[in-house]
Design a protein around this motif. Structure first.
Motif, PDB file in Angstrom:
ATOM      1  N   TYR A  27       0.808  -1.220   0.000  1.00  0.00           N
ATOM      2  CA  TYR A  27       0.000   0.000   0.000  1.00  0.00           C
ATOM      3  C   TYR A  27       0.845   1.276   0.000  1.00  0.00           C
ATOM      4  CZ  TYR A  27      -4.026  -2.993   0.587  1.00  0.00           C
ATOM      5  OH  TYR A  27      -4.993  -3.939   0.380  1.00  0.00           O
ATOM      6  N   CYS A  28       2.129   1.165   0.329  1.00  0.00           N
ATOM      7  CA  CYS A  28       2.990   2.357   0.234  1.00  0.00           C
ATOM      8  C   CYS A  28       3.941   2.247  -0.963  1.00  0.00           C
ATOM      9  CB  CYS A  28       3.753   2.602   1.536  1.00  0.00           C
ATOM     10  SG  CYS A  28       4.997   1.377   1.955  1.00  0.00           S
ATOM     11  N   GLY A  29       3.595   1.361  -1.920  1.00  0.00           N
ATOM     12  CA  GLY A  29       4.348   1.292  -3.163  1.00  0.00           C
ATOM     13  C   GLY A  29       5.506   0.320  -3.178  1.00  0.00           C
ATOM     14  N   LEU A  30       5.623  -0.530  -2.140  1.00  0.00           N
ATOM     15  CA  LEU A  30       6.725  -1.489  -2.063  1.00  0.00           C
ATOM     16  C   LEU A  30       6.204  -2.920  -2.118  1.00  0.00           C
ATOM     17  CD1 LEU A  30       8.715   0.228   0.829  1.00  0.00           C
ATOM     18  CD2 LEU A  30       9.104   0.463  -1.626  1.00  0.00           C
ATOM     19  N   ILE A  31       7.061  -3.847  -2.506  1.00  0.00           N
ATOM     20  CA  ILE A  31       6.675  -5.252  -2.595  1.00  0.00           C
ATOM     21  C   ILE A  31       7.614  -6.096  -1.737  1.00  0.00           C
ATOM     22  CG2 ILE A  31       6.592  -7.272  -4.121  1.00  0.00           C
ATOM     23  CD1 ILE A  31       5.631  -5.496  -6.351  1.00  0.00           C
ATOM     24  N   THR A  32       7.033  -6.936  -0.895  1.00  0.00           N
ATOM     25  CA  THR A  32       7.790  -7.936  -0.137  1.00  0.00           C
ATOM     26  C   THR A  32       7.129  -9.286  -0.373  1.00  0.00           C
ATOM     27  OG1 THR A  32       6.432  -7.576   1.839  1.00  0.00           O
ATOM     28  CG2 THR A  32       8.471  -6.309   1.668  1.00  0.00           C
TER      29      THR A  32
ATOM     30  N   ASN B  11       4.487   3.467  14.260  1.00  0.00           N
ATOM     31  CA  ASN B  11       5.315   4.199  15.227  1.00  0.00           C
ATOM     32  C   ASN B  11       6.809   3.878  15.061  1.00  0.00           C
ATOM     33  OD1 ASN B  11       3.082   5.378  16.421  1.00  0.00           O
ATOM     34  ND2 ASN B  11       2.815   3.691  17.855  1.00  0.00           N
ATOM     35  N   ILE B  12       7.263   3.828  13.804  1.00  0.00           N
ATOM     36  CA  ILE B  12       8.664   3.478  13.518  1.00  0.00           C
ATOM     37  C   ILE B  12       9.532   4.734  13.532  1.00  0.00           C
ATOM     38  CG2 ILE B  12      10.239   2.567  11.762  1.00  0.00           C
ATOM     39  CD1 ILE B  12       8.053   0.631  10.964  1.00  0.00           C
ATOM     40  N   ARG B  13      10.628   4.663  14.266  1.00  0.00           N
ATOM     41  CA  ARG B  13      11.560   5.786  14.325  1.00  0.00           C
ATOM     42  C   ARG B  13      12.422   5.816  13.075  1.00  0.00           C
ATOM     43  NH1 ARG B  13      14.721   5.546  19.880  1.00  0.00           N
ATOM     44  NH2 ARG B  13      15.629   7.405  18.944  1.00  0.00           N
ATOM     45  N   GLN B  14      12.673   6.984  12.581  1.00  0.00           N
ATOM     46  CA  GLN B  14      13.559   7.157  11.427  1.00  0.00           C
ATOM     47  C   GLN B  14      14.777   7.977  11.870  1.00  0.00           C
ATOM     48  OE1 GLN B  14      10.684   9.012   8.745  1.00  0.00           O
ATOM     49  NE2 GLN B  14      11.064   7.306   7.369  1.00  0.00           N
ATOM     50  N   GLU B  15      15.958   7.502  11.521  1.00  0.00           N
ATOM     51  CA  GLU B  15      17.168   8.203  11.917  1.00  0.00           C
ATOM     52  C   GLU B  15      17.948   8.653  10.692  1.00  0.00           C
ATOM     53  OE1 GLU B  15      19.487   5.993  14.643  1.00  0.00           O
ATOM     54  OE2 GLU B  15      17.899   5.862  16.141  1.00  0.00           O
ATOM     55  N   ASN B  16      18.552   9.818  10.827  1.00  0.00           N
ATOM     56  CA  ASN B  16      19.414  10.334   9.755  1.00  0.00           C
ATOM     57  C   ASN B  16      20.607  11.009  10.415  1.00  0.00           C
ATOM     58  OD1 ASN B  16      20.615  11.515   7.583  1.00  0.00           O
ATOM     59  ND2 ASN B  16      18.699  12.165   6.635  1.00  0.00           N
ATOM     60  N   ARG B  17      21.578  10.205  10.816  1.00  0.00           N
ATOM     61  CA  ARG B  17      22.721  10.724  11.569  1.00  0.00           C
ATOM     62  C   ARG B  17      23.622  11.604  10.717  1.00  0.00           C
ATOM     63  NH1 ARG B  17      21.844   5.517  13.435  1.00  0.00           N
ATOM     64  NH2 ARG B  17      21.416   5.395  15.673  1.00  0.00           N
ATOM     65  N   ASN B  18      23.591  11.393   9.389  1.00  0.00           N
ATOM     66  CA  ASN B  18      24.467  12.190   8.515  1.00  0.00           C
ATOM     67  C   ASN B  18      24.120  13.666   8.568  1.00  0.00           C
ATOM     68  OD1 ASN B  18      25.810   9.921   7.678  1.00  0.00           O
ATOM     69  ND2 ASN B  18      24.397   9.526   5.972  1.00  0.00           N
ATOM     70  N   GLN B  19      22.832  13.985   8.787  1.00  0.00           N
ATOM     71  CA  GLN B  19      22.423  15.379   8.828  1.00  0.00           C
ATOM     72  C   GLN B  19      22.401  15.930  10.243  1.00  0.00           C
ATOM     73  OE1 GLN B  19      18.999  16.343   6.460  1.00  0.00           O
ATOM     74  NE2 GLN B  19      19.391  14.668   5.041  1.00  0.00           N
ATOM     75  N   GLY B  20      22.789  15.091  11.199  1.00  0.00           N
ATOM     76  CA  GLY B  20      22.931  15.589  12.562  1.00  0.00           C
ATOM     77  C   GLY B  20      21.639  15.756  13.328  1.00  0.00           C
ATOM     78  N   PHE B  21      20.558  15.092  12.878  1.00  0.00           N
ATOM     79  CA  PHE B  21      19.337  15.153  13.676  1.00  0.00           C
ATOM     80  C   PHE B  21      18.636  13.800  13.639  1.00  0.00           C
ATOM     81  CE2 PHE B  21      16.603  15.280  10.007  1.00  0.00           C
ATOM     82  CZ  PHE B  21      17.278  16.038   9.063  1.00  0.00           C
ATOM     83  N   VAL B  22      17.802  13.553  14.640  1.00  0.00           N
ATOM     84  CA  VAL B  22      17.131  12.265  14.798  1.00  0.00           C
ATOM     85  C   VAL B  22      15.628  12.475  14.805  1.00  0.00           C
ATOM     86  CG1 VAL B  22      16.821  10.275  16.305  1.00  0.00           C
ATOM     87  CG2 VAL B  22      19.059  11.371  16.152  1.00  0.00           C
TER      88      VAL B  22
ATOM     89  N   GLU C   6       0.519   1.954  -8.363  1.00  0.00           N
ATOM     90  CA  GLU C   6       0.211   3.248  -7.746  1.00  0.00           C
ATOM     91  C   GLU C   6       0.120   3.091  -6.230  1.00  0.00           C
ATOM     92  OE1 GLU C   6      -3.465   6.499  -7.592  1.00  0.00           O
ATOM     93  OE2 GLU C   6      -3.609   4.732  -8.884  1.00  0.00           O
ATOM     94  N   PRO C   7       0.913   3.846  -5.446  1.00  0.00           N
ATOM     95  CA  PRO C   7       0.825   3.724  -3.977  1.00  0.00           C
ATOM     96  C   PRO C   7      -0.518   4.271  -3.460  1.00  0.00           C
ATOM     97  CG  PRO C   7       2.846   4.838  -4.664  1.00  0.00           C
ATOM     98  CD  PRO C   7       1.938   4.817  -5.847  1.00  0.00           C
ATOM     99  N   LEU C   8      -1.033   3.625  -2.444  1.00  0.00           N
ATOM    100  CA  LEU C   8      -2.260   4.103  -1.804  1.00  0.00           C
ATOM    101  C   LEU C   8      -1.930   5.213  -0.803  1.00  0.00           C
ATOM    102  CD1 LEU C   8      -5.395   3.504  -1.302  1.00  0.00           C
ATOM    103  CD2 LEU C   8      -4.608   2.163   0.641  1.00  0.00           C
ATOM    104  N   ILE C   9      -0.821   5.057  -0.093  1.00  0.00           N
ATOM    105  CA  ILE C   9      -0.396   6.011   0.939  1.00  0.00           C
ATOM    106  C   ILE C   9       1.095   6.288   0.782  1.00  0.00           C
ATOM    107  CG2 ILE C   9      -2.145   5.289   2.613  1.00  0.00           C
ATOM    108  CD1 ILE C   9       0.106   3.642   3.983  1.00  0.00           C
ATOM    109  N   SER C  10       1.573   7.305   1.488  1.00  0.00           N
ATOM    110  CA  SER C  10       3.009   7.617   1.464  1.00  0.00           C
ATOM    111  C   SER C  10       3.750   6.657   2.403  1.00  0.00           C
ATOM    112  CB  SER C  10       3.246   9.056   1.937  1.00  0.00           C
ATOM    113  OG  SER C  10       2.919   9.179   3.320  1.00  0.00           O
ATOM    114  N   ARG C  11       5.028   6.551   2.198  1.00  0.00           N
ATOM    115  CA  ARG C  11       5.832   5.692   3.076  1.00  0.00           C
ATOM    116  C   ARG C  11       5.895   6.259   4.492  1.00  0.00           C
ATOM    117  NH1 ARG C  11      10.734   4.440  -1.268  1.00  0.00           N
ATOM    118  NH2 ARG C  11       9.324   3.720  -2.915  1.00  0.00           N
ATOM    119  N   GLU C  12       5.886   7.595   4.572  1.00  0.00           N
ATOM    120  CA  GLU C  12       5.894   8.237   5.895  1.00  0.00           C
ATOM    121  C   GLU C  12       4.647   7.857   6.687  1.00  0.00           C
ATOM    122  OE1 GLU C  12       8.631  10.227   3.279  1.00  0.00           O
ATOM    123  OE2 GLU C  12       6.481   9.824   3.049  1.00  0.00           O
TER     124      GLU C  12
END
Length: 516
Positions: free
Chosen positions: A245-250, A277-288, A264-270
């Motif tokens: 539903y977010c455009g990916l296949i498993t 309630n999944i946390r997303q991290e991006n340490r390269n940009q210096g914020f979590v 066509e995705p039904l919803i966004s991945r976000e």
């Protein structure tokens, strides 16, 4: 003792010998509904009948005549045929077009044919593979043919699975279109066009209710049903877990892999991640990014007015400061959490009432809400009158029966009727009858909340803040970066009149219209 006949009962039974006779049954099968070749059902039946005719066999029954997979022997028509043969005393042969029509389960199929011969004296014959299973060499050949059938089946399966895996790797969904989608190019595996249908647009709301409103699955299934989509809680949970539903296949065919789908995705991945309630991290940009951080209670509650996307939040680790931001590419809406919270606090203060105004505002709210819910209250009053009248009729008929004015047949005819009416009215009254008293309780609660809404919000934990926010503003709030202020698309009906009532009372107090 020389009489050995006394010991005969302890000797094992001799295997069943082949029964003399010429009665046979015919079993036909295809693997799929669209199988139309030399092994079609009609063709199989024709060849089996010709074979029986050549050998002078009398066909007493037909079985199969449908499509059912022979990968296992758990088949309805196949088992019906076996039951018939075993229970009958005069069946000598089972005729099939080829041994793979009988079974493709290898040694298991051979075991069934062997069991029919040894226990019931019934021979399994194939029109295209003539052999004599009653001889050692014929029995051996029959088993080999069954094993070849299983091998061919495994090879076909491997070929199909390989093809499916290749399509999945390219991003094509290889199964039936999931719920909420239509296949515009049905039947063309590499050109499938899966698009969201009207039901899909409703299912999208289910994801939003879960992520943004924190509704339970029970609540969501109830809301979906009202909108015409009937779905169990179990199916709903499966829906939320499906990355399609977010455009990916498993797939189990591709363990550990995530494939970009061509649908066509039904919803966004976000939104998908927000549901879980999944946390997303991006340490390269210096914020979590952290969805459940108590320092960011306005996440997925505040929308960006520019693009309509819910704001996310992050921590700038070097500064130790939290920020809200819009993730839409090019939008660039970004604001410190402190400033956002101060503005939200100012918004909450507009709903604050003084202790001296509490009773007056509560009365005003009760009057306004009573007008708003007038039809409900009048409906409850009408139901109470109807219940009283029906109870009187029930009491009257009971009294007339006791004093002998009516006989039992008449009493038994009307008593259940009145009792049923009373029950139905009481059920309906239970849904609406307490509306007036409940209304007063809700108004009192709303007024108490507004004695100091900012303090109530600030002292609550993260979950409490979210509940409080959604209670006041069911559709969240909208942030305008240019004007640096909030807009509220909808306010709870029990709270929306309070700012106006407070302003009127403040003006009247200054003019001396009322005193404590």
């Amino acid at each position: 003792m020389n009489d050995l006949s006394l010991f005969k009962q302890f000797a094992p039974e001799a295997p069943h010998a082949f029964k003399e006779g010429n009665n046979a049954v015919i079993y036909t099968r295809v693997s799929s509904a669209d199988q139309e070749d030399n092994t079609s059902l009609a063709s199989q039946k024709k060849h089996c009948e010709m074979y029986a005719d050549r050998r002078g066999l009398n066909v007493v029954g037909y079985f199969g005549g449908t499509y059912e997979s022979a990968k296992t022997d758990d088949r309805k028509e196949f088992n019906r045929m076996l039951t018939f043969v075993k229970r009958s005393k005069n069946i000598n042969y089972v005729i099939v077009y080829s041994y793979e029509r009988f079974s493709r389960s290898g040694i298991n199929g051979a075991s069934i044919a062997d069991d029919l011969l040894k226990k019931y004296g019934v021979i399994t014959l194939a029109t295209t593979q003539e052999l004599d299973p009653t001889t050692p060499s014929g029995s051996f050949q029959q088993k080999i043919l069954f094993l070849f059938g299983q091998m061919d089946n495994e090879l076909r399966r491997d070929k199909v699975v390989t093809g499916m895996r290749e399509l999945l790797m390219k991003g094509y969904w290889v199964w039936a279109a999931p719920r909420g989608y239509n296949d515009l190019n049905k039947g063309r595996a590499t050109e499938r066009k899966l698009v969201v249908n009207e039901e899909g647009k409703i299912l999208k709301k289910a994801f939003e209710w879960k992520a943004y409103n924190k509704f339970s699955n029970v609540e969501i299934t109830r809301l979906l049903k009202k909108m015409g989509v009937d779905m169990s809680e179990k199916r709903l949970n499966t829906l939320f877990l499906n990355t399609f539903y977010c455009g990916l296949i498993t797939s189990k065919m591709l363990p550990g892999q995530i494939i970009e789908g061509k649908h066509e995705p039904l919803i966004s991945r976000e939104l998908f991640l927000a549901v879980h309630n999944i946390r997303q991290e991006n340490r390269n940009q210096g914020f979590v990014h952290d969805k459940d951080n108590e320092n960011l209670p306005l996440k997925v509650f505040t929308k960006c007015e520019r693009c309509g996307t819910y704001l996310t939040g992050y921590l700038v680790k070097k500064k130790g400061l939290y920020y809200y931001k819009c993730n839409t590419k090019g939008c660039k809406v970004n604001r410190s959490a402190k400033a956002m919270h101060d503005m939200f606090g100012a918004l909450l203060k507009t709903y604050k009432i003084g202790k001296e105004e509490f009773e007056l505002i509560k009365l005003q709210l009760e009057e306004q809400m009573a007008v708003f819910f007038k039809s409900r209250i009048e409906e409850a009053k009408s139901l109470k009158n109807k219940l009283t009248e029906t109870q009187r009729k029930l009491e009257a008929i009971e009294e007339r029966f006791v004093i002998g004015e009516i006989d039992r047949s008449l009493y038994d005819k009307f008593r259940p009727k009145y009792e049923k009416e009373c029950f139905e009215i009481e059920q309906e009254l239970g849904r609406t009858g307490g509306y007036k008293s409940n209304l007063a309780k809700v108004v009192k609660f709303a007024a108490k909340v507004c004695l100091n809404p900012l303090i109530m919000w600030e002292k609550s934990d993260l979950e409490g803040k979210r509940v409080f926010q959604n209670l006041l503003f069911p559709e969240g709030i909208i942030y305008n970066r240019e004007l640096d202020h909030y807009r509220t698309p909808r306010v709870n009906s029990f709270f929306s009149p309070i700012p106006q009532l407070t302003r009127v009372l403040t003006v009247n107090k200054k003019r001396g219209f009322y005193q404590n």
